[in-house]
Design an enzyme around this catalytic site. Structure first.
Site, mmCIF file in Angstrom:
data_model
loop_
_atom_site.group_PDB
_atom_site.id
_atom_site.type_symbol
_atom_site.label_atom_id
_atom_site.label_comp_id
_atom_site.label_asym_id
_atom_site.label_seq_id
_atom_site.Cartn_x
_atom_site.Cartn_y
_atom_site.Cartn_z
ATOM 1 N N ASP A 1 -48.667 94.162 3.658
ATOM 2 C CA ASP A 1 -47.415 95.136 3.599
ATOM 3 C C ASP A 1 -45.997 94.439 3.042
ATOM 4 O OD1 ASP A 1 -49.187 95.786 1.774
ATOM 5 O OD2 ASP A 1 -48.961 97.677 2.150
ATOM 6 N N ASP B 1 -53.595 93.178 6.229
ATOM 7 C CA ASP B 1 -53.253 94.447 5.541
ATOM 8 C C ASP B 1 -52.292 95.181 5.598
ATOM 9 O OD1 ASP B 1 -53.671 96.176 3.247
ATOM 10 O OD2 ASP B 1 -54.268 98.096 4.656
ATOM 11 N N LYS C 1 -54.361 91.204 19.362
ATOM 12 C CA LYS C 1 -53.742 92.375 20.021
ATOM 13 C C LYS C 1 -54.915 92.091 20.938
ATOM 14 C CE LYS C 1 -51.725 96.358 21.255
ATOM 15 N NZ LYS C 1 -50.228 95.901 21.358
ATOM 16 N N ASP D 1 -48.159 93.529 17.244
ATOM 17 C CA ASP D 1 -46.786 94.299 17.211
ATOM 18 C C ASP D 1 -45.203 93.927 17.288
ATOM 19 O OD1 ASP D 1 -47.662 93.707 19.769
ATOM 20 O OD2 ASP D 1 -47.414 95.534 21.024
ATOM 21 N N TYR E 1 -62.475 97.183 9.165
ATOM 22 C CA TYR E 1 -63.440 97.830 7.205
ATOM 23 C C TYR E 1 -64.954 97.630 7.168
ATOM 24 C CZ TYR E 1 -58.732 97.368 5.289
ATOM 25 O OH TYR E 1 -57.014 97.389 4.624
HETATM 26 C C1 IPM Z 1 -55.270 95.355 -0.453
HETATM 27 C C2 IPM Z 1 -55.609 96.947 0.201
HETATM 28 C C3 IPM Z 1 -56.534 97.106 -0.045
HETATM 29 C C4 IPM Z 1 -56.870 97.171 1.442
HETATM 30 C C5 IPM Z 1 -57.272 98.684 -0.081
HETATM 31 C C6 IPM Z 1 -57.191 99.211 -1.282
HETATM 32 C C7 IPM Z 1 -58.589 98.664 0.010
HETATM 33 O O1 IPM Z 1 -54.951 97.484 0.542
HETATM 34 O O2 IPM Z 1 -55.593 94.587 -0.740
HETATM 35 O O3 IPM Z 1 -54.389 95.480 0.700
HETATM 36 O O4 IPM Z 1 -56.882 97.764 2.534
HETATM 37 O O5 IPM Z 1 -57.639 95.604 1.958
HETATM 38 MG MG MG Z 2 -52.927 96.470 1.688
#
Ligand code: IPM
Ligand code: MG
Length: 364
Positions: free
Chosen positions: A251, A247, A191, A223, A142
């Site tokens: 999710d 990240d 990884k 993975d 990032y």
């Molecule tokens: C998160 C989001 C952010 C990230 C985006 C909005 C930049 O997906 O906080 O997980 O990738 O960190």
């Molecule tokens: Mg995210």
């Protein structure tokens, strides 16, 4: 206690969910005799519209001057064509870096009331889902150089992923310390079969392990981890990983608990001034419809009370109120059961009504 909070409503559903979290904080302040003074800060798309910059320096300064920062969400279709340093997300990345909050803590815990909302089989959910992802937040790909150039007649894009030992060590320690306060099991995700940065990551984790004999360290390739999270989430206690892997995995981890709308997060660095935000995005498709789930933001406010203001009892009062609202069957659209019979026992509510119900159930 008097505390000063920088509040960033942001874009999309951000303002709606923040409004509910602030109403909950007001109610907590009234019950416990605190005073929370809020300064509104523009960041993301709305700041691009107002100031031509996703995070003007004076907005960052307001955050740095506060005792903590509460954020809704940023981003939206409208700004997707902007150059990368003028996108809403860039404001968020600059805020995280500017505050030095390198450690992002994302809990994945199933609420018993929402067990049926998990897409996993009941036999897997019944084994329990209660783990935390500790994500490195201000390094890695990032924050490496990004560039797009023309080479040999075609465009070529490059993003650099690098970590220093010191960056890995400070997040590694958070992972070990978090595990030490829980069930003592730390899974370091990387990884290392492909990436140098991951091999360094793994070696630093193993060096640190000697200082935490009470914690069991397990290595896992990212993975495989993605697979294990859906196959057997009960095996995890604390996962520590680099920025982009964290990240993606967070999710996935949120989804198996029912809805990404339920998950709060805290981001901390060397000081008590933390950044608190739900892990979901700005959901422009439902913005302004009063259907968003405010619980991820309300629980982020609870984390803020616990970790930045040392108000554990107040934080627990919020978490109990959320649980009580769920017990009574209140559900936003994202957590409504798909089974008709079960849905009939629930009450579908919007964002503001969910906030009201949680406030109604707040008690000392
Ligand atoms: C998160 C989001 C952010 C990230 C985006 C909005 C930049 O997906 O906080 O997980 O990738 O960190
Ligand atoms: Mg995210």
């Amino acid at each position: 206690m008097n505390k000063h909070i920088a509040v960033i409503p942001g874009d999309g559903i951000g303002p709606e969910i923040i409004k509910q979290a602030l109403a909950v904080l007001d109610a907590v302040a009234a019950i416990y005799g605190h005073s929370f003074c809020c300064t509104e800060v523009d960041m993301g798309g709305c700041a691009i519209d107002a100031w031509g910059d996703p995070l003007p320096q004076e907005m960052l300064d307001k955050c740095l001057a506060a005792d903590s920062v509460l954020l809704g969400a940023v981003g939206g279709e409208k700004w997707n064509h902007m150059p990368s340093d003028k996108r809403p997300e860039k404001g968020l990345l600059r805020l995280r870096a500017g505050m030095g909050v390198y450690s992002n803590n994302r809990p994945a815990k199933i609420w018993p009331q929402l067990a049926s909302a998990s897409p996993l089989k009941k036999s897997i959910v019944d084994k329990g889902i209660d783990f935390i992802i500790v994500r490195e937040l201000i390094g890695g790909i990032y924050f490496g150089d990004h560039k797009t150039e023309v080479a040999d007649g075609q465009k070529k894009a490059t993003d650099i992923l690098s970590y220093t030992e010191a960056e890995i060590e400070r997040i590694g320690r958070i992972g070990f310390e978090t595990a030490r306060k829980r069930r003592g099991l730390l899974c370091s995700v990387e990884k290392s079969n492909v990436l140098d940065s991951s091999r360094l990551w793994k070696s630093v984790m193993h060096r640190l392990a000697a200082e935490y004999p009470d914690v069991t360290l397990v290595d896992m390739l990212v993975d495989n981890c993605a697979m294990q999270i859906v196959k057997n989430p009960a095996q995890f206690d604390v996962i520590v990983t680099e920025n982009m892997f964290g990240d993606i995995l967070s999710d996935e981890a949120s989804m198996i608990t029912g809805s990404i709308g339920m998950i709060p997060s805290s981001s901390l660095g060397a000081t008590d001034c933390g950044l608190y935000e739900p892990i979901h995005g700005s959901a422009p498709d439902i913005a302004g419809t009063d259907t968003a789930n405010p619980i991820g933001t309300i629980l982020s406010a609870a984390m803020m009370l616990r970790y930045s203001f040392n108000m554990a009892e107040e934080a627990e009062a919020i978490e109990n109120a959320v649980s009580a609202a769920l017990d009574e069957g209140y559900r936003t659209a994202d957590i409504m059961p798909s089974d008709e019979q079960e849905a009939a026992t629930c009450k579908k509510v919007g964002c503001s009504e969910m906030g009201r119900q949680i406030i109604n159930k707040l008690k000392r």
